[in-house]
Design an enzyme around this catalytic site. Structure first.
Site, mmCIF file in Angstrom:
data_model
loop_
_atom_site.group_PDB
_atom_site.id
_atom_site.type_symbol
_atom_site.label_atom_id
_atom_site.label_comp_id
_atom_site.label_asym_id
_atom_site.label_seq_id
_atom_site.Cartn_x
_atom_site.Cartn_y
_atom_site.Cartn_z
ATOM 1 N N GLY A 341 1.585 -27.989 9.400
ATOM 2 C CA GLY A 341 2.979 -28.895 8.612
ATOM 3 C C GLY A 341 4.114 -27.456 9.869
ATOM 4 O O GLY A 341 4.526 -27.122 10.278
ATOM 5 N N VAL A 343 7.650 -25.039 9.263
ATOM 6 C CA VAL A 343 8.210 -24.160 9.203
ATOM 7 C C VAL A 343 9.175 -23.769 9.010
ATOM 8 O O VAL A 343 10.185 -24.347 9.857
ATOM 9 C CB VAL A 343 6.937 -22.804 10.378
ATOM 10 C CG1 VAL A 343 7.900 -21.446 10.173
ATOM 11 C CG2 VAL A 343 5.895 -23.259 10.534
ATOM 12 N N LYS A 357 5.597 -21.478 6.342
ATOM 13 C CA LYS A 357 5.013 -22.429 6.472
ATOM 14 C C LYS A 357 4.552 -23.644 5.217
ATOM 15 O O LYS A 357 3.527 -23.010 4.770
ATOM 16 C CB LYS A 357 4.103 -22.108 7.351
ATOM 17 C CG LYS A 357 2.418 -23.197 7.830
ATOM 18 C CD LYS A 357 2.122 -22.332 9.226
ATOM 19 C CE LYS A 357 0.674 -21.340 9.257
ATOM 20 N NZ LYS A 357 0.252 -20.712 10.073
ATOM 21 N N ASP A 454 -8.409 -19.867 18.157
ATOM 22 C CA ASP A 454 -7.579 -20.592 18.410
ATOM 23 C C ASP A 454 -6.121 -19.659 18.431
ATOM 24 O O ASP A 454 -4.781 -19.659 18.899
ATOM 25 C CB ASP A 454 -6.766 -20.861 17.347
ATOM 26 C CG ASP A 454 -5.769 -22.667 17.533
ATOM 27 O OD1 ASP A 454 -5.919 -22.857 19.000
ATOM 28 O OD2 ASP A 454 -4.714 -22.886 16.665
#
Length: 645
Positions: A341, A343, A357, A454
């Site tokens: 989403g 920040v 965040k 990631d």
């Protein structure tokens, strides 16, 4: 070295065995799970009719290494780090109580992963010799066969005991000419045979045969490494372990199924009532601007929250504080947008700057990723990991609060034509080394073994001094102390940074993180994304382009032009070579992060890299899709066409 049976290395305290290495598995001693193949050491075990020996040499004479036994009775393998001016420990043993010889006595095994104080357990078919002493922690007497059982010609068989450091092999019978199935038959025919296992399990094919004909001494349990041990048990024990007893009684099974169904229906009804009440309460709280943490407790678990509060791991911020700090989430304070989403930048009343965040309603990430990041990163402390300050979960709002890092993420600088000149080669090398040290901490030095899954340029943040901090642990997985790898049907992450074994088969390990690090390292050097287009190159992605130039000894052509004379050619070539070593197709050929940090910090001859795993062909943006087990992913990613070599 004890050459009897299957040879092992022993440490003695006087005449008493203190620790044993376990048998040689083909690549390492089974009692040292940290011992893996790498580019620094060359381990050789010889076992012939006239010689039993083990040697561990350095592959490069410029490396200074030593093996020593400390005054505490711990065997350590160390190498000297010139930059840090200290010895770095590669592995050591014994490291915990389960490693000490005979800790649980005959026919018992040690399991350090059990909840509670008792680590010792009897093998299947055995019971404590002294129950009173056993349950107060005195396990020296070990275990004996359960009374009244027949173990010869009365339907007995074997129970599989996985991930074991097999018992002391000094008195074991070794036969390298037969396989595991013949080994089982041989042991079953001999009534004195207590257990059997493969003599060499590293290849996965089960070569050779080990059989034990007396007490099983000094065994322990691992979570992932180790090998399969087969314990001889009577027919009743076999029935219990293969679930042919109670659960095969159809009447009992029917009662259990009906009971579970009734309980499940009751739980569903209660949950629906509770959720309706929570929604009504949430709407009421919103209208009155009054907030609580009830819905988050249901998802994360009150026990975890209470424990985190006591330990100070999970500070809370109320929504009013966050809204005031971010000027009610003003667009002027928005720093960026990720898969989680938006920040936002915020300033608390005490003047501290924060980054917030905020989980988007349309985000494919949810409470599981939020929980994962909170519980995980709050327990990790390293200068190259971003620091979480707390969280805010009220009503429908779910947010994480981090330290504010003014220079945003690495991708904002290295891929921006107007900003990339801010980083000269010295600073880029410092960033590479900082990321490597952060990943080394996650893989080897933290109290949790963490696979990030990631790692990419947008998940590396930069502080005011351009020091790197790894962020975004929503996809991370925690491993047990000796676990090295795992599998998943839900592939998450970002194409281009994913290792081939993870992207194609869901198999992830520390080496899949190493692959991501290699891609990131090459991006930092070239200033190009891995998905960048190279029309004149046989390979249409950055890794393939670098590989083609490396083969032609033109690797310096990939260096970002504005670095000018700020770099050392030798340093650049070494880093490119390390990057190519990290992205090799075979995961076992890639270095560990421990080896990467060593190579970055020392002058040493590096091995030649093999061809990278895949060659990607870019497709049009209109064809972008996401993946997760073949359908969609938590992060939006671009699917690349995969061509086998």
């Amino acid at each position: 070295m004890n050459p009897n049976g299957s040879p092992q290395i022993f440490l003695y305290k006087g005449s008493t065995p203190w620790w044993r290495s376990g048998a040689w598995t083909g690549q390492r001693w089974s009692g040292i799970p940290q011992m893996t193949q790498n580019f620094i050491f060359k381990d050789t075990f010889v076992n012939t009719g006239y010689e039993v020996s083990f040697s561990s040499d350095v592959r490069n004479s410029s490396i200074t290494s030593r093996t020593l036994v400390k005054e505490t009775g711990v065997l350590q393998r160390e190498t000297w780090n010139n930059e840090a001016q200290r010895w770095i420990v590669f592995y050591s043993a014994p490291t915990e109580r389960c490693d000490f010889y005979g800790y649980c006595g005959p026919n018992g095994y040690c399991n350090p992963y059990l909840a509670g104080a008792l680590e010792c357990t009897c093998f299947p078919g055995f019971q404590p010799k002294s129950p009173e002493g056993w349950f107060i922690g005195d396990s020296a007497g070990g275990c004996v066969r359960k009374r009244g059982v027949s173990m010869c010609g009365n339907g007995e068989g074997f129970v599989k005991f996985p991930h074991a450091k097999v018992p002391d092999t000094s008195a074991a019978v070794v036969n390298m000419s037969i396989g595991l199935n013949q080994c089982k038959e041989k042991c079953l025919r001999n009534c004195s045979c207590m257990a059997y296992a493969s003599a060499n399990s590293e290849t996965g094919r089960g070569i050779g045969c080990l059989t034990w004909h007396g007490d099983l001494m000094d065994a322990r349990k691992y979570t992932y490494t180790g090998q399969d041990l087969y314990i001889r048990v009577d027919k009743n024990e076999i029935a219990r372990y293969t679930k042919k007893g109670l659960l095969h009684n159809r009447g009992v099974l029917a009662i259990i199924i009906v009971s579970l169904a009734v309980v499940l229906l009751i739980l569903i009804a209660l949950s629906r009532c509770f959720l309706r009440r929570q929604r009504r309460a949430g709407r009421a709280r919103k209208s009155k601007n009054i907030f609580s943490f009830t819905s988050f407790k249901d998802s994360l678990g009150e026990k975890e929250i209470d424990e985190s509060r006591r330990n100070g791991d999970l500070p809370y911020f109320d929504l009013g504080t966050i809204a005031a700090a971010t000027n009610n989430f003003s667009s002027d304070n928005k720093l960026g947008q990720g898969g989680f989403g938006p920040v936002y930048k915020g300033v608390l009343l005490n003047g501290q700057e924060i980054a917030v965040k905020r989980l988007s309603n349309s985000s494919s990430q949810g409470l599981q990723e939020l929980k994962n990041e909170i519980v995980l990163i709050a327990k990790l402390q390293h200068r190259n990991l971003v620091r979480i300050l707390g969280c805010c979960v009220e009503g429908e709002e779910k947010m994480l609060v981090y330290e504010f890092l003014p220079n945003k993420s690495l991708d904002f600088i290295i891929f921006d034509d107007s900003k990339r000149s801010l980083l000269d080669w010295k600073k880029r090398l410092e960033i590479i080394c900082g990321i490597a040290r952060g990943m080394l901490y996650l893989h080897h030095d933290s109290r949790l073994r963490v696979i990030h899954r990631d790692l990419k340029a947008s998940n590396v943040l930069l502080d005011d001094a351009m020091n790197p901090k790894i962020s975004d642990f929503g996809m991370a997985r925690i491993f047990g102390g000796d676990q090295m790898e795992g599998d998943t049907r839900r592939v998450v992450g970002t194409y281009g940074y994913m290792s081939p074994e993870y992207a194609m088969h869901g198999h992830f390990s520390m080496k899949s993180d190493v692959y991501s690090f290699g891609v990131l390292l090459l991006e930092i050097i070239t200033g190009k994304k891995n998905s960048s287009y190279f029309p004149n190159s046989p390979s249409l992605n950055m890794v393939g382009h670098v590989w083609e130039l490396w083969k032609e000894e033109k690797a310096m052509e990939v260096v970002y032009s504005s670095l000018a004379d700020s770099y050392s050619t030798d340093e650049i070539l070494k880093c490119i070579q390390i990057g190519l070593l990290c992205v090799q197709e075979c995961a076992t050929n890639r270095p560990t992060m421990l080896t990467v940090v060593f190579m970055l910090s020392n002058e040493t001859t590096l091995p030649s890299p093999e061809q990278p795993a895949i060659i990607a062909k870019k497709i049009h943006k209109s064809d972008e899709i996401s993946i997760s087990g073949g359908t969609k992913s938590i992060n939006e990613v671009t699917l690349t066409m995969i061509d086998a070599r």
